[in-house]
Design an enzyme around this catalytic site. Structure first.
Site, PDB file in Angstrom:
ATOM      1  N   HIS A 103       0.845  -1.203   0.000  1.00 23.08           N
ATOM      2  CA  HIS A 103       0.000   0.000   0.000  1.00 23.08           C
ATOM      3  C   HIS A 103       0.871   1.240   0.000  1.00 23.08           C
ATOM      4  CE1 HIS A 103       0.559  -1.595   4.081  1.00 23.08           C
ATOM      5  NE2 HIS A 103       0.615  -0.346   4.504  1.00 23.08           N
ATOM      6  N   HIS A 105       0.816   5.039   1.213  1.00 20.89           N
ATOM      7  CA  HIS A 105       0.126   6.051   2.016  1.00 20.89           C
ATOM      8  C   HIS A 105       0.202   7.390   1.274  1.00 20.89           C
ATOM      9  CE1 HIS A 105       0.198   3.835   6.012  1.00 20.89           C
ATOM     10  NE2 HIS A 105       1.173   3.186   5.397  1.00 20.89           N
TER      11      HIS A 105
HETATM   12  P1  5GP Z   1       1.451   0.124   7.446  1.00 21.46           P
HETATM   13  O1  5GP Z   1       1.742   0.318   8.904  1.00 21.46           O
HETATM   14  O2  5GP Z   1       1.386  -1.339   7.078  1.00 21.46           O
HETATM   15  O3  5GP Z   1       2.330   0.912   6.525  1.00 21.46           O
HETATM   16  O4  5GP Z   1       0.019   0.743   7.208  1.00 21.46           O
HETATM   17  C1  5GP Z   1      -1.171   0.044   7.440  1.00 21.46           C
HETATM   18  C2  5GP Z   1      -2.251   1.079   7.571  1.00 21.46           C
HETATM   19  O5  5GP Z   1      -3.496   0.415   7.462  1.00 21.46           O
HETATM   20  C3  5GP Z   1      -2.249   1.814   8.905  1.00 21.46           C
HETATM   21  O6  5GP Z   1      -2.073   3.214   8.678  1.00 21.46           O
HETATM   22  C4  5GP Z   1      -3.603   1.481   9.510  1.00 21.46           C
HETATM   23  O7  5GP Z   1      -4.193   2.568  10.186  1.00 21.46           O
HETATM   24  C5  5GP Z   1      -4.410   1.058   8.295  1.00 21.46           C
HETATM   25  N1  5GP Z   1      -5.456   0.098   8.589  1.00 21.46           N
HETATM   26  C6  5GP Z   1      -5.345  -1.019   9.388  1.00 21.46           C
HETATM   27  N2  5GP Z   1      -6.499  -1.686   9.405  1.00 21.46           N
HETATM   28  C7  5GP Z   1      -7.372  -0.990   8.614  1.00 21.46           C
HETATM   29  C8  5GP Z   1      -8.736  -1.199   8.242  1.00 21.46           C
HETATM   30  O8  5GP Z   1      -9.390  -2.159   8.627  1.00 21.46           O
HETATM   31  N3  5GP Z   1      -9.288  -0.274   7.410  1.00 21.46           N
HETATM   32  C9  5GP Z   1      -8.591   0.812   6.950  1.00 21.46           C
HETATM   33  N4  5GP Z   1      -9.248   1.659   6.153  1.00 21.46           N
HETATM   34  N5  5GP Z   1      -7.304   1.030   7.275  1.00 21.46           N
HETATM   35  C10 5GP Z   1      -6.699   0.137   8.088  1.00 21.46           C
END
Ligand code: 5GP
Ligand code: ZN
Length: 117
Positions: A103, A105
């Protein structure tokens, strides 16, 4: 199209898990982060399950480019293109990755700090 039954973001792609969608097309989906770290915080993901940037392959070149172009589109649509924004791809434990589906951001609506933590 590959997916994993236990993958949260595959669940969003397939509509099994609700999300606040911002845009979608044949290859990508964008939705609001559930725990926003800025006034605008959108995640852009490939429909195809790809665990992280680290496991991407040469065949993924076009898709990886598409993700950045769609991040740009999201920034424009959310009204932060002129003020500026940050795009982030966290990879692995030290990168802070918590969801194992690639993903991008898109963060904006306030000035970002540098260096990141
Ligand atoms: P990472 O830490 O892997 O770069 O980012 C994962 C992101 O996914 C986090 O910013 C977190 O807030 C978001 N996230 C986790 N679970 C969910 C969810 O169920 N729905 C949405 N819309 N975002 C999520
Ligand atoms: Zn997935």
């Amino acid at each position: 199209m590959s997916s994993e039954a236990d993958c949260l973001f595959c669940g969003i792609v397939e509509g099994r898990i609700p999300a606040d969608l911002v845009r979608e097309d044949d290859h990508t989906v964008a939705f609001k982060d559930i725990n926003p770290q800025a006034p605008v915080h959108v995640l852009v993901i490939p429909r195809k399950h790809m665990p992280s940037l680290d496991v991407s392959e040469p065949d993924d070149q076009a898709l990886l480019g598409e993700l950045l172009l769609r991040a740009r589109d999201v920034a424009r649509a959310e009204g932060i293109a002129e003020s500026g924004y940050r795009t982030v791809v966290n990879t692995g434990d030290h990168g802070g990755q918590t969801v194992d589906h690639l993903h991008v951001h898109v963060l904006g609506g306030r000035a970002m700090q540098w260096p990141p933590g």
